[in-house]
Design an enzyme around this catalytic site. Structure first.
Site, short mmCIF file in Angstrom:
data_model
loop_
_atom_site.label_atom_id
_atom_site.label_comp_id
_atom_site.label_asym_id
_atom_site.label_seq_id
_atom_site.Cartn_x
_atom_site.Cartn_y
_atom_site.Cartn_z
N ASP A 159 0.93 -1.19 0.04
CA ASP A 159 0.13 0.01 0.08
C ASP A 159 0.89 1.32 -0.02
O ASP A 159 1.93 1.39 0.32
CB ASP A 159 -0.81 -0.01 1.34
CG ASP A 159 -2.13 0.75 1.02
OD1 ASP A 159 -3.21 0.17 1.01
OD2 ASP A 159 -2.00 2.04 0.83
N ASP A 177 3.64 2.44 -4.67
CA ASP A 177 2.67 3.40 -5.34
C ASP A 177 2.16 2.54 -6.64
O ASP A 177 3.17 2.30 -7.66
CB ASP A 177 3.26 4.81 -5.66
CG ASP A 177 2.45 5.52 -6.54
OD1 ASP A 177 1.32 4.97 -6.96
OD2 ASP A 177 2.58 6.75 -6.80
N VAL A 178 1.06 2.17 -6.94
CA VAL A 178 0.82 1.23 -7.90
C VAL A 178 0.63 1.96 -9.19
O VAL A 178 0.85 1.25 -10.50
CB VAL A 178 -0.69 0.60 -7.99
CG1 VAL A 178 -0.67 -0.44 -6.77
CG2 VAL A 178 -1.84 1.62 -7.84
N TYR A 212 -13.88 6.34 -13.41
CA TYR A 212 -13.85 4.99 -12.45
C TYR A 212 -14.52 4.10 -13.40
O TYR A 212 -14.00 2.93 -13.64
CB TYR A 212 -14.50 5.33 -11.23
CG TYR A 212 -14.43 4.41 -10.25
CD1 TYR A 212 -13.52 3.81 -9.66
CD2 TYR A 212 -15.52 3.76 -10.15
CE1 TYR A 212 -13.55 2.98 -8.75
CE2 TYR A 212 -15.74 2.65 -9.17
CZ TYR A 212 -14.64 2.16 -8.48
OH TYR A 212 -14.74 1.19 -7.63
N LYS A 243 -12.71 0.71 -14.59
CA LYS A 243 -12.95 -0.51 -13.99
C LYS A 243 -13.51 -1.67 -15.19
O LYS A 243 -13.35 -2.79 -15.10
CB LYS A 243 -13.98 -0.51 -13.04
CG LYS A 243 -13.60 0.13 -11.69
CD LYS A 243 -12.42 -0.62 -11.16
CE LYS A 243 -11.97 -0.22 -9.70
NZ LYS A 243 -10.95 -1.01 -9.22
N THR A 268 -17.57 -0.47 3.85
CA THR A 268 -16.22 -0.39 4.59
C THR A 268 -16.33 0.85 5.41
O THR A 268 -17.13 1.68 5.42
CB THR A 268 -15.18 -0.09 3.35
OG1 THR A 268 -15.55 1.38 2.65
CG2 THR A 268 -15.06 -1.15 2.47
#
Ligand SMILES: NC(=O)c1ccc[n+]([C@@H]2O[C@H](COP(=O)([O-])OP(=O)(O)OC[C@H]3O[C@@H](n4cnc5c(N)ncnc54)[C@H](O)[C@@H]3O)[C@@H](O)[C@H]2O)c1
Length: 255
Positions: free
Chosen positions: A41, A67-68, A161, A165, A196
């Site tokens: 993460d 950092d992806v 987004y 996705k 969450t």
């Protein structure tokens, strides 16, 4: 979740976005099966806290900063996972999200680029770095976390987004098609709005009730209800599932 998949014991599982939310639940769920977990993460403190929890209950986990969206950072995180845990069997890409609801005409280009980079480029970079090592596993698995937003259309999301996705889903299918011969399966889990801590803080009880009313089951899921599906996809019982999208949406969208 109780340990129901003994074959996962000792397997090395890298989970991105593992510092909180769905990713943290996935990390904990794999640790409960006896897997060795790399919690990856950008939030190092959050990932370290998840690792502390896992260790406190006798599990094995390490926290790794990444950092992806940054190729060097992703390559470094996978390299650290290999050197500390001795291999890689499962990659779960859960890092993702978006900043706010928006329309195309009022979305700054920078916001589009940032959102697509986090969700789509991030998934691509993590898969790219992991594949050479998953090929050596013998039971390699890639499990991407997409979204109901990539499966159907709604105004209460972000176009960047939703598009990214949908891209994650098609990338997953491409990977399934090309990696099957290497014994690697690739599947995606596509959650609906999930309870969450972040979502509970963002949305009012009325808002949650409104969304729940549109779901046949009349409730929204806990993150554990996605984590259990992810763990199943990594198990031997899912060895012939490839290129699937698991719609963990309570039946709101049926495809
Ligand atoms: N929660 C929902 O309602 C919901 C619904 C559908 C799909 N999803 C998807 O599930 C996944 C997890 O969602 P969540 O709600 O648990 O998210 P979250 O925002 O609670 O957690 C995301 C995690 O990703 C990390 N992260 C953010 N940017 C990063 C980067 N550049 N590099 C590495 N890590 C980074 C964050 O630090 C955080 O720990 C996401 O891909 C999200 O799009 C969530």
């Amino acid at each position: 979740m109780a340990a129901v998949y003994p074959e996962l014991s000792g397997r090395v599982v890298a989970v991105t976005g593992a510092a909180q939310g769905i990713g943290a639940c996935i990390a904990r769920a794999f640790a409960q099966q006896g897997a060795r977990v790399a919690a990856l993460d950008i939030d190092q403190a959050g990932a370290a806290e998840v690792v502390r929890e896992i260790s406190a209950t006798g599990g094995k986990a390490i926290a790794v900063a990444l950092d992806v969206t940054d190729e060097t950072s992703v390559q470094g995180a996978i390299a650290r996972t290999l050197s500390e845990l001795g291999g890689l069997d499962v990659l779960v890409t859960s890092a993702g999200g978006y900043g706010r609801l928006a329309n195309v005409e009022d979305m700054p280009v920078e916001e589009w680029d940032r959102t697509v980079a986090l969700n789509l480029r991030g998934t691509f970079l993590c898969c790219k770095a992991a594949i050479p090592h998953l090929k050596k596993s013998g039971a390699g698995r890639i499990i991407t976390i997409s979204s109901i937003s990539g499966r159907t259309i709604s105004s209460s999301t972000s176009p960047a987004y939703a598009a990214s996705k949908a891209g994650v889903i098609q990338l997953t299918r491409f990977l399934a098609y090309t990696l099957g011969e290497h014994g690697i399966t690739c599947n995606s889990v596509a959650p609906i709005t999930t309870l969450t801590p972040r979502v509970k803080a963002l949305r009012t009880p009325q808002n949650i009730a409104q969304i729940s009313a549109q779901v046949p089951m009349k409730r929204l899921p806990d993150p554990d209800e996605h984590a259990s599906v992810v763990v199943f996809l990594a198990s031997d019982g899912a060895s012939y599932l490839n290129g699937m999208v698991m719609d963990t949406n309570g039946g709101k969208v049926m495809m």
